[in-house]
Design a protein around this motif. Structure first.
Motif, PDB file in Angstrom:
ATOM      1  N   LYS A 102       0.819  -1.215   0.000  1.00  0.00           N
ATOM      2  CA  LYS A 102       0.000   0.000   0.000  1.00  0.00           C
ATOM      3  C   LYS A 102       0.855   1.267   0.000  1.00  0.00           C
ATOM      4  CE  LYS A 102      -3.869  -2.191   2.441  1.00  0.00           C
ATOM      5  NZ  LYS A 102      -4.654  -2.234   3.705  1.00  0.00           N
ATOM      6  N   GLU A 103       2.125   1.120   0.384  1.00  0.00           N
ATOM      7  CA  GLU A 103       3.025   2.277   0.430  1.00  0.00           C
ATOM      8  C   GLU A 103       3.876   2.388  -0.836  1.00  0.00           C
ATOM      9  OE1 GLU A 103       5.264   1.726   4.008  1.00  0.00           O
ATOM     10  OE2 GLU A 103       3.632   2.451   5.306  1.00  0.00           O
ATOM     11  N   GLU A 104       3.662   1.507  -1.796  1.00  0.00           N
ATOM     12  CA  GLU A 104       4.453   1.515  -3.019  1.00  0.00           C
ATOM     13  C   GLU A 104       3.643   2.102  -4.173  1.00  0.00           C
ATOM     14  OE1 GLU A 104       7.559   0.754  -3.106  1.00  0.00           O
ATOM     15  OE2 GLU A 104       7.802  -0.258  -1.167  1.00  0.00           O
ATOM     16  N   ASP A 105       4.106   3.214  -4.714  1.00  0.00           N
ATOM     17  CA  ASP A 105       3.435   3.824  -5.870  1.00  0.00           C
ATOM     18  C   ASP A 105       3.696   3.034  -7.146  1.00  0.00           C
ATOM     19  OD1 ASP A 105       2.434   5.931  -4.322  1.00  0.00           O
ATOM     20  OD2 ASP A 105       4.289   7.083  -4.566  1.00  0.00           O
ATOM     21  N   ASP A 106       4.835   2.350  -7.191  1.00  0.00           N
ATOM     22  CA  ASP A 106       5.255   1.624  -8.389  1.00  0.00           C
ATOM     23  C   ASP A 106       5.674   0.218  -7.960  1.00  0.00           C
ATOM     24  OD1 ASP A 106       6.531   0.566 -10.606  1.00  0.00           O
ATOM     25  OD2 ASP A 106       7.472   2.468 -11.181  1.00  0.00           O
ATOM     26  N   LEU A 107       4.793  -0.762  -8.156  1.00  0.00           N
ATOM     27  CA  LEU A 107       5.079  -2.130  -7.725  1.00  0.00           C
ATOM     28  C   LEU A 107       6.229  -2.743  -8.524  1.00  0.00           C
ATOM     29  CD1 LEU A 107       1.458  -3.507  -7.205  1.00  0.00           C
ATOM     30  CD2 LEU A 107       3.135  -2.992  -5.426  1.00  0.00           C
ATOM     31  N   ASP A 108       6.321  -2.380  -9.787  1.00  0.00           N
ATOM     32  CA  ASP A 108       7.421  -2.860 -10.621  1.00  0.00           C
ATOM     33  C   ASP A 108       8.760  -2.418 -10.026  1.00  0.00           C
ATOM     34  OD1 ASP A 108       9.076  -3.716 -12.725  1.00  0.00           O
ATOM     35  OD2 ASP A 108       8.706  -1.889 -13.883  1.00  0.00           O
ATOM     36  N   GLY A 141      -3.341 -11.473  -7.441  1.00  0.00           N
ATOM     37  CA  GLY A 141      -3.791 -11.138  -8.792  1.00  0.00           C
ATOM     38  C   GLY A 141      -3.707  -9.650  -9.091  1.00  0.00           C
ATOM     39  N   GLY A 142      -4.338  -9.236 -10.197  1.00  0.00           N
ATOM     40  CA  GLY A 142      -4.440  -7.834 -10.556  1.00  0.00           C
ATOM     41  C   GLY A 142      -3.101  -7.162 -10.797  1.00  0.00           C
ATOM     42  N   LYS A 143      -2.926  -5.971 -10.226  1.00  0.00           N
ATOM     43  CA  LYS A 143      -1.734  -5.150 -10.464  1.00  0.00           C
ATOM     44  C   LYS A 143      -0.462  -5.825  -9.951  1.00  0.00           C
ATOM     45  CE  LYS A 143      -4.423  -0.875 -10.236  1.00  0.00           C
ATOM     46  NZ  LYS A 143      -4.723   0.341  -9.435  1.00  0.00           N
ATOM     47  N   MET A 144      -0.584  -6.590  -8.880  1.00  0.00           N
ATOM     48  CA  MET A 144       0.599  -7.276  -8.363  1.00  0.00           C
ATOM     49  C   MET A 144       1.095  -8.312  -9.362  1.00  0.00           C
ATOM     50  SD  MET A 144       2.807  -7.415  -5.922  1.00  0.00           S
ATOM     51  CE  MET A 144       2.134  -6.792  -4.359  1.00  0.00           C
ATOM     52  N   LEU A 145       0.189  -9.092  -9.918  1.00  0.00           N
ATOM     53  CA  LEU A 145       0.586 -10.090 -10.917  1.00  0.00           C
ATOM     54  C   LEU A 145       1.223  -9.418 -12.120  1.00  0.00           C
ATOM     55  CD1 LEU A 145       0.706 -12.913 -12.134  1.00  0.00           C
ATOM     56  CD2 LEU A 145      -1.696 -12.645 -12.819  1.00  0.00           C
ATOM     57  N   ASP A 146       0.656  -8.307 -12.567  1.00  0.00           N
ATOM     58  CA  ASP A 146       1.204  -7.580 -13.712  1.00  0.00           C
ATOM     59  C   ASP A 146       2.652  -7.160 -13.458  1.00  0.00           C
ATOM     60  OD1 ASP A 146       0.079  -7.306 -16.162  1.00  0.00           O
ATOM     61  OD2 ASP A 146      -1.080  -5.520 -15.697  1.00  0.00           O
ATOM     62  N   ALA A 147       2.918  -6.658 -12.246  1.00  0.00           N
ATOM     63  CA  ALA A 147       4.272  -6.214 -11.911  1.00  0.00           C
ATOM     64  C   ALA A 147       5.225  -7.404 -11.788  1.00  0.00           C
ATOM     65  CB  ALA A 147       4.252  -5.416 -10.610  1.00  0.00           C
ATOM     66  N   VAL A 148       4.739  -8.491 -11.221  1.00  0.00           N
ATOM     67  CA  VAL A 148       5.584  -9.675 -11.057  1.00  0.00           C
ATOM     68  C   VAL A 148       6.016 -10.224 -12.414  1.00  0.00           C
ATOM     69  CG1 VAL A 148       5.594 -12.098 -10.322  1.00  0.00           C
ATOM     70  CG2 VAL A 148       4.712 -10.336  -8.790  1.00  0.00           C
ATOM     71  N   PHE A 205     -11.244  -9.372   3.550  1.00  0.00           N
ATOM     72  CA  PHE A 205     -11.163  -8.649   2.282  1.00  0.00           C
ATOM     73  C   PHE A 205     -10.705  -7.206   2.446  1.00  0.00           C
ATOM     74  CE2 PHE A 205     -14.203 -12.100   2.003  1.00  0.00           C
ATOM     75  CZ  PHE A 205     -13.598 -12.850   1.011  1.00  0.00           C
ATOM     76  N   SER A 206     -10.518  -6.797   3.705  1.00  0.00           N
ATOM     77  CA  SER A 206      -9.898  -5.495   3.955  1.00  0.00           C
ATOM     78  C   SER A 206      -8.554  -5.677   4.663  1.00  0.00           C
ATOM     79  CB  SER A 206     -10.823  -4.620   4.811  1.00  0.00           C
ATOM     80  OG  SER A 206     -11.105  -5.252   6.050  1.00  0.00           O
ATOM     81  N   GLY A 207      -8.133  -6.946   4.798  1.00  0.00           N
ATOM     82  CA  GLY A 207      -6.847  -7.234   5.428  1.00  0.00           C
ATOM     83  C   GLY A 207      -6.834  -7.000   6.922  1.00  0.00           C
ATOM     84  N   ARG A 208      -8.002  -7.062   7.552  1.00  0.00           N
ATOM     85  CA  ARG A 208      -8.092  -6.758   8.983  1.00  0.00           C
ATOM     86  C   ARG A 208      -7.422  -7.838   9.842  1.00  0.00           C
ATOM     87  NH1 ARG A 208     -13.882  -5.665  10.141  1.00  0.00           N
ATOM     88  NH2 ARG A 208     -14.055  -7.800  10.899  1.00  0.00           N
ATOM     89  N   ASN A 209      -7.464  -9.069   9.375  1.00  0.00           N
ATOM     90  CA  ASN A 209      -6.881 -10.163  10.151  1.00  0.00           C
ATOM     91  C   ASN A 209      -5.359 -10.180  10.044  1.00  0.00           C
ATOM     92  OD1 ASN A 209      -7.523 -10.989   7.325  1.00  0.00           O
ATOM     93  ND2 ASN A 209      -6.418 -12.840   7.921  1.00  0.00           N
ATOM     94  N   VAL A 210      -4.731 -10.646  11.100  1.00  0.00           N
ATOM     95  CA  VAL A 210      -3.281 -10.863  11.096  1.00  0.00           C
ATOM     96  C   VAL A 210      -3.073 -12.354  11.308  1.00  0.00           C
ATOM     97  CG1 VAL A 210      -1.091 -10.331  12.200  1.00  0.00           C
ATOM     98  CG2 VAL A 210      -2.863  -8.563  12.036  1.00  0.00           C
ATOM     99  N   GLY A 211      -2.725 -13.065  10.261  1.00  0.00           N
ATOM    100  CA  GLY A 211      -2.599 -14.510  10.326  1.00  0.00           C
ATOM    101  C   GLY A 211      -3.912 -15.197   9.987  1.00  0.00           C
ATOM    102  N   LYS A 212      -3.998 -16.465  10.329  1.00  0.00           N
ATOM    103  CA  LYS A 212      -5.147 -17.291  10.008  1.00  0.00           C
ATOM    104  C   LYS A 212      -6.367 -16.880  10.831  1.00  0.00           C
ATOM    105  CE  LYS A 212      -7.891 -20.540   8.888  1.00  0.00           C
ATOM    106  NZ  LYS A 212      -8.599 -20.440   7.621  1.00  0.00           N
ATOM    107  N   GLN A 213      -7.493 -16.571  10.150  1.00  0.00           N
ATOM    108  CA  GLN A 213      -8.703 -16.150  10.848  1.00  0.00           C
ATOM    109  C   GLN A 213      -9.494 -17.347  11.328  1.00  0.00           C
ATOM    110  OE1 GLN A 213      -9.924 -12.598  11.401  1.00  0.00           O
ATOM    111  NE2 GLN A 213     -10.604 -14.035  12.979  1.00  0.00           N
TER     112      GLN A 213
END
Length: 346
Positions: free
Chosen positions: A210-216, A235-242, A331-339
């Motif tokens: 979330k702090e990276e403007d450019d994942l690539d 998926g999405g933008k992360m996969l594109d950069a990978v 889906f908002s990343g609220r959990n830390v680890g396995k929920q």
């Protein structure tokens, strides 16, 4: 308890099919009754539910499919079902007896009548936390094991990137890779999770996407010579950069695409030509294909847990009333680890 008495039974019901992001109000808390006796002549069992697993794939079951899907949708007005740990209260099945601990598909309720007993597995190792059978010793654990060792074909010294790396699966994949002598980097969505990856799970590096403007650019920073293995959870933008940062003959294991589950129109992936130019093998997998490996996996993981060579973090909530919010929080990343949702204890 197996005297056929009727008891109160708190339940979580699925309200109706949804579009977009789910809300806690899409699930309804209700109280019914349950007879603690399996019907004569059946091979059903009655269980008391102890721990329920919140998993991202459950979102896919909240949508009415417009074509055949490998996930059966929830039925509006019915009890939500998912993986959990339970104790047998009554059994007409030869493989299960009263008092047995089991893991498999059950209902989001205090007590469940289970007729599809082929989806259950008896718990043999009780000298580890029972809640682990929703995670490290359950479906997420086998997913990490099969997705990394079987799909990715890792070699010592390779570079490994894991998205959603602090989640139920990602935290294990990273530790498996470190045990093999790989260089491991993970991405997560908060400073707390990044610290967890580096300080508890032993990742070489980690960053907050979330702090990276450019994942690539971020990936080039951590992988100046490229990525051998990508364990895909997002998926999405992360996969594109990978894709831009994969090495020739790299491998991508597609476990999940959580960034896409709530979108009406999934994001387009622009850099698929890299699959050709870099001769990348990208393979999606279903953990059910590898169920036959579960005994081998348990023999592998139990000693690592007991020797402290593998760490596992759970995010636990108490009570069925907390279950809808816990699932939505994925889906908002609220959990830390396995929920995990605690319904009852032995």
């Amino acid at each position: 308890m197996a005297n056929g008495e009727e008891v109160s039974n708190k339940q979580v019901l699925f309200k109706d099919y949804i579009v977009g992001f789910p809300k806690a109000s899409d699930m309804v808390l209700s109280t019914g009754t349950m007879r603690l006796k399996a019907a004569e002549g059946s091979e059903a069992i009655v269980v008391k539910n102890l721990y329920l697993s919140c998993d991202p794939y459950m979102r896919l079951r909240m949508t009415k499919p417009d074509r055949p899907s490998y996930f059966l949708p929830f039925t509006p007005g019915s009890v939500i079902t998912g993986r959990g740990v339970a104790k047998v209260v009554d059994s007409n099945h030869p493989n299960f007896k009263e008092g047995d601990l089991v893991v498999g598909f059950t209902g989001w309720e205090e007590y469940s009548l289970i007729t599809m007993t082929d989806m259950l597995r008896k718990i043999e190792h009780t000298d580890v936390p029972l809640s682990y059978y929703t995670g490290i010793l359950g479906m997420p654990g086998l997913t990490a094991y099969a997705g990394f060792y079987e799909v990715c074909s890792p070699k010592k010294g390779e570079t490994v990137f894991i998205s959603a790396a602090s989640g139920a699966v990602g935290q294990l994949v990273g530790q498996f890779a470190k045990l093999m002598g790989c260089y491991v980097v993970g991405s997560a969505g908060s400073k707390e999770k990044v610290d967890l990856l580096k300080n508890k799970f032993g990742f070489d590096e980690a960053f907050n996407y979330k702090e990276e403007d450019d994942l690539d650019a971020a990936l080039r920073r951590y992988f100046p010579e490229g990525i051998d293995i990508y364990f895909e959870n997002v998926g999405g933008k992360m996969l594109d950069a990978v894709l831009l940062n994969m090495k020739v003959n790299g491998r991508i294991s597609v476990c999940g695409l959580i960034s896409q589950y709530n979108l009406e129109k999934p994001e387009a992936v622009q850099n698929l030509f890299c699959l050709i130019s870099k001769q990348i093998r990208m393979e999606g997998f279903m953990v059910s294909k590898y169920n036959h490996l579960y005994p081998k996996f348990v023999d592998f993981i139990i000693p690592l847990i007991k020797e402290g060579k593998i760490s596992y973090v759970e995010d636990t909530v108490e009570g069925l009333d907390k279950a809808p919010g816990a699932l939505i929080g994925l889906f908002s990343g609220r959990n830390v680890g396995k929920q995990v949702v605690v319904v009852g204890r032995e």
